[in-house]
Design an enzyme around this catalytic site. Structure first.
Site, PDB file in Angstrom:
ATOM      1  N   ARG A  97      66.955  23.118  42.683  1.00 18.97           N
ATOM      2  CA  ARG A  97      68.039  23.096  41.686  1.00 18.97           C
ATOM      3  C   ARG A  97      68.387  24.462  41.076  1.00 18.97           C
ATOM      4  O   ARG A  97      69.207  24.526  40.163  1.00 18.97           O
ATOM      5  CB  ARG A  97      67.727  22.124  40.540  1.00 18.97           C
ATOM      6  CG  ARG A  97      67.635  20.678  40.960  1.00 18.97           C
ATOM      7  CD  ARG A  97      67.940  19.738  39.832  1.00 18.97           C
ATOM      8  NE  ARG A  97      67.103  19.958  38.669  1.00 18.97           N
ATOM      9  CZ  ARG A  97      67.307  19.392  37.480  1.00 18.97           C
ATOM     10  NH1 ARG A  97      68.338  18.581  37.318  1.00 18.97           N
ATOM     11  NH2 ARG A  97      66.499  19.620  36.465  1.00 18.97           N
ATOM     12  N   ASP A  98      67.798  25.550  41.576  1.00 20.78           N
ATOM     13  CA  ASP A  98      68.161  26.860  41.020  1.00 20.78           C
ATOM     14  C   ASP A  98      68.017  27.962  42.068  1.00 20.78           C
ATOM     15  O   ASP A  98      67.428  29.018  41.801  1.00 20.78           O
ATOM     16  CB  ASP A  98      67.300  27.174  39.793  1.00 20.78           C
ATOM     17  CG  ASP A  98      67.983  28.145  38.825  1.00 20.78           C
ATOM     18  OD1 ASP A  98      69.214  28.336  38.926  1.00 20.78           O
ATOM     19  OD2 ASP A  98      67.287  28.702  37.964  1.00 20.78           O
ATOM     20  N   VAL A  99      68.561  27.706  43.251  1.00 27.37           N
ATOM     21  CA  VAL A  99      68.536  28.705  44.324  1.00 27.37           C
ATOM     22  C   VAL A  99      69.570  29.778  43.990  1.00 27.37           C
ATOM     23  O   VAL A  99      70.762  29.504  43.904  1.00 27.37           O
ATOM     24  CB  VAL A  99      68.858  28.066  45.688  1.00 27.37           C
ATOM     25  CG1 VAL A  99      68.882  29.130  46.783  1.00 27.37           C
ATOM     26  CG2 VAL A  99      67.845  26.973  46.021  1.00 27.37           C
TER      27      VAL A  99
END
Length: 235
Positions: A125-127
């Site tokens: 969820r935070d690439v």
């Protein structure tokens, strides 16, 4: 005394903070030094869900930092993990862009990291560039603070987290995020690596542009089905 308290005291006794990587209302991420061995580690202390870190404890993957211990109590989480030494991709992008060959190779590494996470039911969820370290020409995906474990009985995410510009539309409460949310973010990442711009501003040319467009379709149903399909497209 709880295991959380015991572990917190253990860390305070045996490790010292050498520098703070980031600090916010949610918590703090520091580089710590083991007093006896002199080895460096990353210590995460934050408020949130530590389930993803707990599931990753002890799992070895060359494209992810090894989580040595993860303990939580009443939404307070402490994580001790491997310190990954190398160049931060965000810093590298300040000076120049990546070639198509470099983007293909490093994106394949990120795909392998995501495959390991998704195989455990974890959505990162935070690439984004800030969460990627280049270690000896290999990309290592870090920071699972925003990660969550996919739950089959849930309609949407209970906590909205992610970075604006990289986060998939479903991360804003439209539906529950799954592996395709990471595929969306990976598409944005690849475009940034090649053009320095969000694909809505400037889309990469040729084959990469077509791949990125499919990764970043608003509806998850029309993106690549899973990360293995993205890896195949990169080949």
């Amino acid at each position: 005394m709880s295991y959380y308290t015991d572990f917190k005291e253990f860390v305070s006794e045996h490790f010292s903070v050498t520098r703070v990587l980031k600090e916010s209302e949610r918590g703090r991420v520091s580089v710590v030094r083991h007093e006896t061995s002199g080895g460096s580690y990353v210590l995460r202390e934050y408020t949130g869900d530590g389930q993803a870190y707990k599931q990753l404890t002890g799992i070895r993957c060359p494209y992810l930092p090894e989580v040595l211990e993860a303990v939580s109590e009443n939404d307070q989480v402490i994580v001790l993990e491997e310190y990954v030494s190398g160049d931060n991709m965000a810093d590298m992008l300040q000076g120049c862009l990546f070639t198509e060959k470099e983007t293909k190779r490093l994106s394949a590494d990120v795909c392998k990291a995501l495959y390991a996470l998704h195989s455990c039911g974890i959505v990162h969820r935070d690439v984004k560039p800030e969460n990627i370290i280049i270690r000896k020409d290999r990309a290592v995906l870090t920071d699972f603070d925003a990660s969550r474990v996919f739950k089959t009985d849930q309609a949407n995410d209970t906590v909205i987290l992610g970075t604006t510009g990289y986060a998939a539309p479903e991360q804003y409460g439209i539906s529950q995020t799954d592996a395709r949310a990471d595929i969306y973010s990976l598409g944005i990442l690849m475009n940034i690596m090649l053009t320095g711009e969000h694909p809505s501003v400037k889309l990469a040319k040729g084959k990469f542009g077509r791949l990125i467009r499919k990764c970043t379709v608003v509806s998850p149903a029309y993106r690549y089905r899973d990360i293995l399909h993205v890896m195949e497209a990169l080949r």
